[in-house]
Design a protein around this motif. Structure first.
Motif, PDB file in Angstrom:
ATOM      1  N   MET A 253      -2.613   9.721  21.754  1.00  0.00           N
ATOM      2  CA  MET A 253      -2.151   9.132  20.492  1.00  0.00           C
ATOM      3  C   MET A 253      -3.198   8.139  20.013  1.00  0.00           C
ATOM      4  O   MET A 253      -3.482   7.161  20.659  1.00  0.00           O
ATOM      5  N   SER A 254      -3.820   8.391  18.900  1.00  0.00           N
ATOM      6  CA  SER A 254      -4.943   7.576  18.475  1.00  0.00           C
ATOM      7  C   SER A 254      -4.631   6.854  17.184  1.00  0.00           C
ATOM      8  O   SER A 254      -3.839   7.303  16.371  1.00  0.00           O
ATOM      9  N   ASN A 255      -5.293   5.723  16.989  1.00  0.00           N
ATOM     10  CA  ASN A 255      -5.111   4.935  15.781  1.00  0.00           C
ATOM     11  C   ASN A 255      -5.811   5.640  14.632  1.00  0.00           C
ATOM     12  O   ASN A 255      -6.995   5.866  14.677  1.00  0.00           O
ATOM     13  N   LYS A 256      -5.050   5.985  13.553  1.00  0.00           N
ATOM     14  CA  LYS A 256      -5.608   6.801  12.487  1.00  0.00           C
ATOM     15  C   LYS A 256      -6.077   5.963  11.319  1.00  0.00           C
ATOM     16  O   LYS A 256      -5.553   6.021  10.225  1.00  0.00           O
ATOM     17  N   LYS A 257      -7.081   5.125  11.544  1.00  0.00           N
ATOM     18  CA  LYS A 257      -7.786   4.449  10.461  1.00  0.00           C
ATOM     19  C   LYS A 257      -9.126   5.157  10.317  1.00  0.00           C
ATOM     20  O   LYS A 257     -10.042   4.919  11.087  1.00  0.00           O
ATOM     21  N   THR A 258      -9.246   6.064   9.356  1.00  0.00           N
ATOM     22  CA  THR A 258     -10.470   6.819   9.230  1.00  0.00           C
ATOM     23  C   THR A 258     -11.474   6.050   8.388  1.00  0.00           C
ATOM     24  O   THR A 258     -11.143   5.084   7.723  1.00  0.00           O
ATOM     25  N   SER A 259     -12.725   6.541   8.390  1.00  0.00           N
ATOM     26  CA  SER A 259     -13.756   5.922   7.576  1.00  0.00           C
ATOM     27  C   SER A 259     -13.683   6.384   6.130  1.00  0.00           C
ATOM     28  O   SER A 259     -14.417   5.897   5.288  1.00  0.00           O
ATOM     29  N   CYS A 260     -12.798   7.361   5.843  1.00  0.00           N
ATOM     30  CA  CYS A 260     -12.708   7.933   4.502  1.00  0.00           C
ATOM     31  C   CYS A 260     -11.569   7.349   3.692  1.00  0.00           C
ATOM     32  O   CYS A 260     -11.706   7.105   2.501  1.00  0.00           O
TER      33      CYS A 260
ATOM     34  N   THR B   3       6.187   2.429  -2.165  1.00  0.00           N
ATOM     35  CA  THR B   3       5.208   3.502  -2.112  1.00  0.00           C
ATOM     36  C   THR B   3       4.221   3.174  -1.006  1.00  0.00           C
ATOM     37  O   THR B   3       4.189   2.065  -0.489  1.00  0.00           O
ATOM     38  N   LEU B   4       3.370   4.148  -0.693  1.00  0.00           N
ATOM     39  CA  LEU B   4       2.247   3.896   0.194  1.00  0.00           C
ATOM     40  C   LEU B   4       0.999   3.680  -0.650  1.00  0.00           C
ATOM     41  O   LEU B   4       0.878   4.195  -1.758  1.00  0.00           O
ATOM     42  N   LEU B   5       0.068   2.903  -0.125  1.00  0.00           N
ATOM     43  CA  LEU B   5      -1.236   2.745  -0.751  1.00  0.00           C
ATOM     44  C   LEU B   5      -2.206   3.726  -0.100  1.00  0.00           C
ATOM     45  O   LEU B   5      -2.377   3.721   1.112  1.00  0.00           O
ATOM     46  N   PHE B   6      -2.840   4.569  -0.911  1.00  0.00           N
ATOM     47  CA  PHE B   6      -3.904   5.437  -0.419  1.00  0.00           C
ATOM     48  C   PHE B   6      -5.217   4.718  -0.725  1.00  0.00           C
ATOM     49  O   PHE B   6      -5.719   4.750  -1.839  1.00  0.00           O
ATOM     50  N   THR B   7      -5.739   4.017   0.292  1.00  0.00           N
ATOM     51  CA  THR B   7      -6.915   3.167   0.121  1.00  0.00           C
ATOM     52  C   THR B   7      -8.185   3.998   0.289  1.00  0.00           C
ATOM     53  O   THR B   7      -8.436   4.553   1.355  1.00  0.00           O
TER      54      THR B   7
ATOM     55  N   ARG C 236      -9.842  -0.529  -4.905  1.00  0.00           N
ATOM     56  CA  ARG C 236     -10.390  -1.882  -4.826  1.00  0.00           C
ATOM     57  C   ARG C 236     -11.418  -2.084  -3.717  1.00  0.00           C
ATOM     58  O   ARG C 236     -12.335  -2.894  -3.870  1.00  0.00           O
ATOM     59  N   PRO C 237     -11.323  -1.370  -2.553  1.00  0.00           N
ATOM     60  CA  PRO C 237     -12.345  -1.584  -1.511  1.00  0.00           C
ATOM     61  C   PRO C 237     -13.723  -1.023  -1.864  1.00  0.00           C
ATOM     62  O   PRO C 237     -14.692  -1.310  -1.154  1.00  0.00           O
TER      63      PRO C 237
ATOM     64  N   GLY D 217       0.210   5.965  -9.480  1.00  0.00           N
ATOM     65  CA  GLY D 217      -0.430   4.807 -10.081  1.00  0.00           C
ATOM     66  C   GLY D 217      -1.788   4.543  -9.463  1.00  0.00           C
ATOM     67  O   GLY D 217      -2.205   5.201  -8.506  1.00  0.00           O
ATOM     68  N   LEU D 218      -2.463   3.536 -10.009  1.00  0.00           N
ATOM     69  CA  LEU D 218      -3.824   3.215  -9.592  1.00  0.00           C
ATOM     70  C   LEU D 218      -3.971   1.706  -9.468  1.00  0.00           C
ATOM     71  O   LEU D 218      -3.614   0.964 -10.384  1.00  0.00           O
ATOM     72  N   ALA D 219      -4.478   1.253  -8.326  1.00  0.00           N
ATOM     73  CA  ALA D 219      -4.770  -0.164  -8.101  1.00  0.00           C
ATOM     74  C   ALA D 219      -6.277  -0.361  -8.186  1.00  0.00           C
ATOM     75  O   ALA D 219      -7.033   0.296  -7.465  1.00  0.00           O
ATOM     76  N   ALA D 220      -6.705  -1.253  -9.079  1.00  0.00           N
ATOM     77  CA  ALA D 220      -8.141  -1.452  -9.293  1.00  0.00           C
ATOM     78  C   ALA D 220      -8.409  -2.890  -9.713  1.00  0.00           C
ATOM     79  O   ALA D 220      -7.551  -3.556 -10.306  1.00  0.00           O
TER      80      ALA D 220
END
Length: 246
Positions: free
Chosen positions: A1-8, A18-22, A56-57, A82-85
């Motif tokens: 079970m791995s932490n799923k913080k990808t570089s993408c 909602t979820l944020l797709f960063t 934003r990142p 929606g879009l966060a910017a």
């Protein structure tokens, strides 16, 4: 079970439902391949989630085709609304078909004015009674949850029946499951880093605390697979430990 913080990209809980797709890269092909790999391994992972695309990142000067990205997300059963910017990004991002939304805005309390010297003695300071926050009682679910069902608790959540594959339990506090957990469990939904997940039989599709999540793309260790466990957060990583009940 791995932490799923990808570089993408990264999925995190937002301040609303909602979820944020960063977005972490402007390379659409790299993003497309990463999304396809995730979907092929766990097709129920996204489960028709509604998301806000967060650009934003991205670094100054970087741009990305929002409409193309939105189409990719729909391919894997995610639905951008929606879009966060940042203000500077809105010049190019406004051409997309998504409205701008405000997320994660902190309210700054006004600073007290500087004291003014006065020969008059100040009035006595009134005694302030300590404020006790209203207690959020736990929500108890005493029946099994089937695929497609979702439960949200403002405080702690206690589930007495099985959480089936495709079901989802979310709580702003702790989650206690006294039955097999086979679906998704998300504790600390509003950013509570001290929230925990407890269950008597761990077989999950997804575990999350305060937006940090893991999926079972790789087999669980034998000491926790199908066993009583507690899940906590340490240094932005999920820690899964056997729970001794006897």
């Amino acid at each position: 079970m791995s932490n799923k913080k990808t570089s993408c990209f990264e999925l995190r809980n937002s301040s609303f439902d909602t979820l944020l797709f960063t977005v972490k890269t402007v390379d659409l092909e790299v993003l497309h391949q990463a999304l396809k790999r995730r979907f092929e391994v766990a097709p129920e992972f996204f489960a028709n989630d509604i998301v806000v695309i967060d650009v934003r990142p991205l670094h100054a000067g970087e741009t990305i085709d929002i409409d193309a990205l939105a189409a990719m997300l729909r391919e894997v059963r995610m639905y951008p609304v929606g879009l966060a910017a940042h203000e500077a990004q809105r010049t190019w991002a406004q051409h997309s078909g998504l409205p701008f939304v405000e997320v994660g805005v902190e309210r700054i309390a006004p600073q007290p004015a500087a004291p003014v010297a006065s020969p008059v003695a100040p009035p006595p300071i009134p005694k302030i009674e300590p404020h006790i926050e209203d207690y959020k009682s736990a929500l108890v679910i005493d029946k099994p949850l089937r695929s497609g069902q979702q439960v949200y608790a403002k405080g702690d959540l206690i589930v007495l029946g099985v959480v089936s594959y495709g079901a989802e339990v979310i709580a702003e506090g702790h989650i206690h499951i006294y039955a097999p957990l086979r679906g998704r469990a998300l504790a600390g939904a509003q950013g509570n880093l001290n929230a925990r997940i407890f269950c008597t039989c761990l077989e999950p599709e997804l575990l999350s605390i305060a937006g940090i999540y893991r999926t079972t793309e790789t087999p669980l260790p034998a000491q926790v697979q199908g066993k009583p466990v507690q899940v906590s957060l340490l240094n932005e990583k999920l820690v899964i430990e056997p729970l001794k009940l006897t």
